[in-house]
Design a protein around this motif. Structure first.
Motif, PDB file in Angstrom:
ATOM      1  N   LEU A  68       0.822  -1.210   0.000  1.00  0.00           N
ATOM      2  CA  LEU A  68       0.000   0.000   0.000  1.00  0.00           C
ATOM      3  C   LEU A  68       0.857   1.261   0.000  1.00  0.00           C
ATOM      4  CD1 LEU A  68      -2.810  -0.951   2.557  1.00  0.00           C
ATOM      5  CD2 LEU A  68      -2.724  -1.351   0.098  1.00  0.00           C
ATOM      6  N   GLY A  69       2.148   1.118   0.307  1.00  0.00           N
ATOM      7  CA  GLY A  69       3.037   2.269   0.306  1.00  0.00           C
ATOM      8  C   GLY A  69       2.766   3.266   1.418  1.00  0.00           C
ATOM      9  N   LEU A  70       2.230   2.788   2.531  1.00  0.00           N
ATOM     10  CA  LEU A  70       1.880   3.692   3.624  1.00  0.00           C
ATOM     11  C   LEU A  70       3.082   4.492   4.109  1.00  0.00           C
ATOM     12  CD1 LEU A  70      -0.350   1.302   5.771  1.00  0.00           C
ATOM     13  CD2 LEU A  70      -1.125   3.075   4.181  1.00  0.00           C
ATOM     14  N   ARG A  71       2.833   5.747   4.417  1.00  0.00           N
ATOM     15  CA  ARG A  71       3.869   6.600   5.002  1.00  0.00           C
ATOM     16  C   ARG A  71       3.564   6.940   6.459  1.00  0.00           C
ATOM     17  NH1 ARG A  71       4.775  11.720   1.753  1.00  0.00           N
ATOM     18  NH2 ARG A  71       6.604  11.831   3.116  1.00  0.00           N
ATOM     19  N   ARG A  72       2.293   6.779   6.857  1.00  0.00           N
ATOM     20  CA  ARG A  72       1.917   7.081   8.245  1.00  0.00           C
ATOM     21  C   ARG A  72       0.784   6.155   8.672  1.00  0.00           C
ATOM     22  NH1 ARG A  72       2.246  11.880  11.868  1.00  0.00           N
ATOM     23  NH2 ARG A  72       3.748  12.576  10.305  1.00  0.00           N
ATOM     24  N   ILE A  73       0.905   5.627   9.902  1.00  0.00           N
ATOM     25  CA  ILE A  73      -0.153   4.839  10.525  1.00  0.00           C
ATOM     26  C   ILE A  73      -0.567   5.573  11.791  1.00  0.00           C
ATOM     27  CG2 ILE A  73      -0.728   2.681  11.687  1.00  0.00           C
ATOM     28  CD1 ILE A  73       1.167   1.252   9.758  1.00  0.00           C
ATOM     29  N   ILE A  74      -1.855   5.883  11.896  1.00  0.00           N
ATOM     30  CA  ILE A  74      -2.383   6.630  13.042  1.00  0.00           C
ATOM     31  C   ILE A  74      -3.221   5.678  13.884  1.00  0.00           C
ATOM     32  CG2 ILE A  74      -3.698   8.650  13.776  1.00  0.00           C
ATOM     33  CD1 ILE A  74      -3.182   9.842  10.972  1.00  0.00           C
ATOM     34  N   ASP A  75      -2.732   5.395  15.087  1.00  0.00           N
ATOM     35  CA  ASP A  75      -3.323   4.403  15.985  1.00  0.00           C
ATOM     36  C   ASP A  75      -4.128   5.135  17.057  1.00  0.00           C
ATOM     37  OD1 ASP A  75      -3.866   2.371  17.813  1.00  0.00           O
ATOM     38  OD2 ASP A  75      -1.874   1.462  17.662  1.00  0.00           O
ATOM     39  N   LEU A  76      -5.426   4.889  17.101  1.00  0.00           N
ATOM     40  CA  LEU A  76      -6.319   5.598  18.009  1.00  0.00           C
ATOM     41  C   LEU A  76      -6.547   4.864  19.324  1.00  0.00           C
ATOM     42  CD1 LEU A  76      -9.057   6.678  15.405  1.00  0.00           C
ATOM     43  CD2 LEU A  76      -6.898   7.815  15.975  1.00  0.00           C
ATOM     44  N   ARG A  77      -5.845   3.761  19.549  1.00  0.00           N
ATOM     45  CA  ARG A  77      -6.093   2.936  20.727  1.00  0.00           C
ATOM     46  C   ARG A  77      -5.418   3.505  21.977  1.00  0.00           C
ATOM     47  NH1 ARG A  77      -3.841  -2.663  19.234  1.00  0.00           N
ATOM     48  NH2 ARG A  77      -2.193  -1.329  18.375  1.00  0.00           N
ATOM     49  N   ALA A  78      -5.958   3.111  23.124  1.00  0.00           N
ATOM     50  CA  ALA A  78      -5.378   3.501  24.408  1.00  0.00           C
ATOM     51  C   ALA A  78      -4.122   2.687  24.698  1.00  0.00           C
ATOM     52  CB  ALA A  78      -6.402   3.299  25.522  1.00  0.00           C
ATOM     53  N   ASP A  79      -3.346   3.136  25.674  1.00  0.00           N
ATOM     54  CA  ASP A  79      -2.067   2.496  25.990  1.00  0.00           C
ATOM     55  C   ASP A  79      -2.227   1.019  26.345  1.00  0.00           C
ATOM     56  OD1 ASP A  79      -0.849   4.920  25.581  1.00  0.00           O
ATOM     57  OD2 ASP A  79      -0.607   5.396  27.712  1.00  0.00           O
ATOM     58  N   ASP A  80      -3.274   0.698  27.113  1.00  0.00           N
ATOM     59  CA  ASP A  80      -3.428  -0.698  27.525  1.00  0.00           C
ATOM     60  C   ASP A  80      -3.787  -1.592  26.336  1.00  0.00           C
ATOM     61  OD1 ASP A  80      -5.951   0.576  27.388  1.00  0.00           O
ATOM     62  OD2 ASP A  80      -6.858  -0.884  28.748  1.00  0.00           O
ATOM     63  N   GLU A  81      -4.532  -1.061  25.380  1.00  0.00           N
ATOM     64  CA  GLU A  81      -4.861  -1.837  24.187  1.00  0.00           C
ATOM     65  C   GLU A  81      -3.623  -2.105  23.341  1.00  0.00           C
ATOM     66  OE1 GLU A  81      -8.847  -0.574  22.287  1.00  0.00           O
ATOM     67  OE2 GLU A  81      -8.068   1.208  23.286  1.00  0.00           O
ATOM     68  N   VAL A  82      -2.791  -1.094  23.214  1.00  0.00           N
ATOM     69  CA  VAL A  82      -1.563  -1.247  22.425  1.00  0.00           C
ATOM     70  C   VAL A  82      -0.620  -2.236  23.102  1.00  0.00           C
ATOM     71  CG1 VAL A  82       0.484  -0.057  21.551  1.00  0.00           C
ATOM     72  CG2 VAL A  82      -1.753   1.052  21.415  1.00  0.00           C
ATOM     73  N   ALA A  83      -0.519  -2.166  24.427  1.00  0.00           N
ATOM     74  CA  ALA A  83       0.351  -3.094  25.152  1.00  0.00           C
ATOM     75  C   ALA A  83      -0.143  -4.528  25.019  1.00  0.00           C
ATOM     76  CB  ALA A  83       0.413  -2.691  26.622  1.00  0.00           C
TER      77      ALA A  83
END
Length: 257
Positions: A68-83
């Motif tokens: 897809l050639g992505l240059r930016r990924i914007i993650d809207l999740r909270a810290d505990d979800e990412v962990a």
């Protein structure tokens, strides 16, 4: 809506898709928002993508995402979800932008038994700085991917406001939001609904929060934005986005008429 820890791998059937939907094994609810009508023009393909989390990408999924050639990924999740479910994007040359969009825990929305309308109003009213930050992230780098856990609520509201501010027709914004319900795997929905009900047996909005994206909910949200601010663009202006940024958003997302 964020899902619970221990959710099983998603099945192969991703729901109804279109020819423009990228096929990325392990990614749920992933799609390009290109091809949406905006007056006499339409949104560009290959500029803005939306999805659920990227925690289950295997080798094939990682390779497919890279195309897809992505240059930016914007993650809207909270810290505990990412962990709990970190994105599997190692080796992908992208800027990762974190914009936690909920004020409060994920569990609190189930505990308080909020409706989708109530949740979306909270996002609009209490996370406006985050919504503006997402728009600025999209302006900074393209192609961009915006995601949360299921790609339904936080992603749905933010992408809807972005598209509406760029001039996409309201019925197209609503239709893009509503597509999520067909793209979330039924097996995932059954599992998460059962799990959340075991923890909150008196809650009545569980299925809506987990699995549904009804068109009337987004229609009501956009109508509320129009009533209170005049338009989605004015909502963003009120919360700090400049006129030249809104003009650039339209230039980036829309094809020349």
């Amino acid at each position: 809506m964020p899902t619970a820890p221990g959710e099983p791998p998603d099945p192969a059937d991703p729901g109804r898709v279109t020819l423009s939907d990228p096929v990325v094994p392990g990614a749920v609810n992933l799609r390009d928002v290109g091809g949406l009508r905006a007056g006499t023009t339409m949104t560009r393909y290959g500029v803005l993508f939306r999805s659920g989390n990227l925690a289950r990408l295997g080798a094939k999924g990682g390779k497919a995402l890279a195309t897809l050639g992505l240059r930016r990924i914007i993650d809207l999740r909270a810290d505990d979800e990412v962990a709990r479910e970190p994105s599997r994007i190692r080796g992908l040359d992208v800027v990762t932008q974190r914009v936690p969009l909920f004020l409060g825990s994920v569990d609190s929305f189930f505990r308080d038994d909020l409706s989708l309308d109530e949740m979306y109003r909270l996002i609009v009213d209490e996370s406006s700085d985050g919504v503006v930050a997402v728009v600025r992230g999209i302006l900074a780098d393209q192609p961009a991917l915006v995601h949360c856990t299921a790609g339904k609520d936080r992603t749905g509201v933010t992408v809807a406001l972005t598209l509406a501010a760029a001039g996409v027709d309201a019925d197209e914004v609503v239709a893009d939001y509503a597509r999520t319900e067909a793209l979330l795997p039924a097996r995932r929905n059954r599992y998460v609904v059962a799990l959340i009900r075991s923890m909150h047996p008196r809650a009545v909005n569980v299925e809506d929060l987990v699995a549904r994206s009804p068109a009337p909910v987004m229609q009501a949200l956009l109508a509320d934005i129009d009533e209170r601010y005049g338009s989605a663009a004015e909502y963003l202006r009120t919360h700090g986005l400049a006129d030249d940024e809104i003009a650039e958003l339209r230039r980036v997302l829309l094809r020349d008429p």
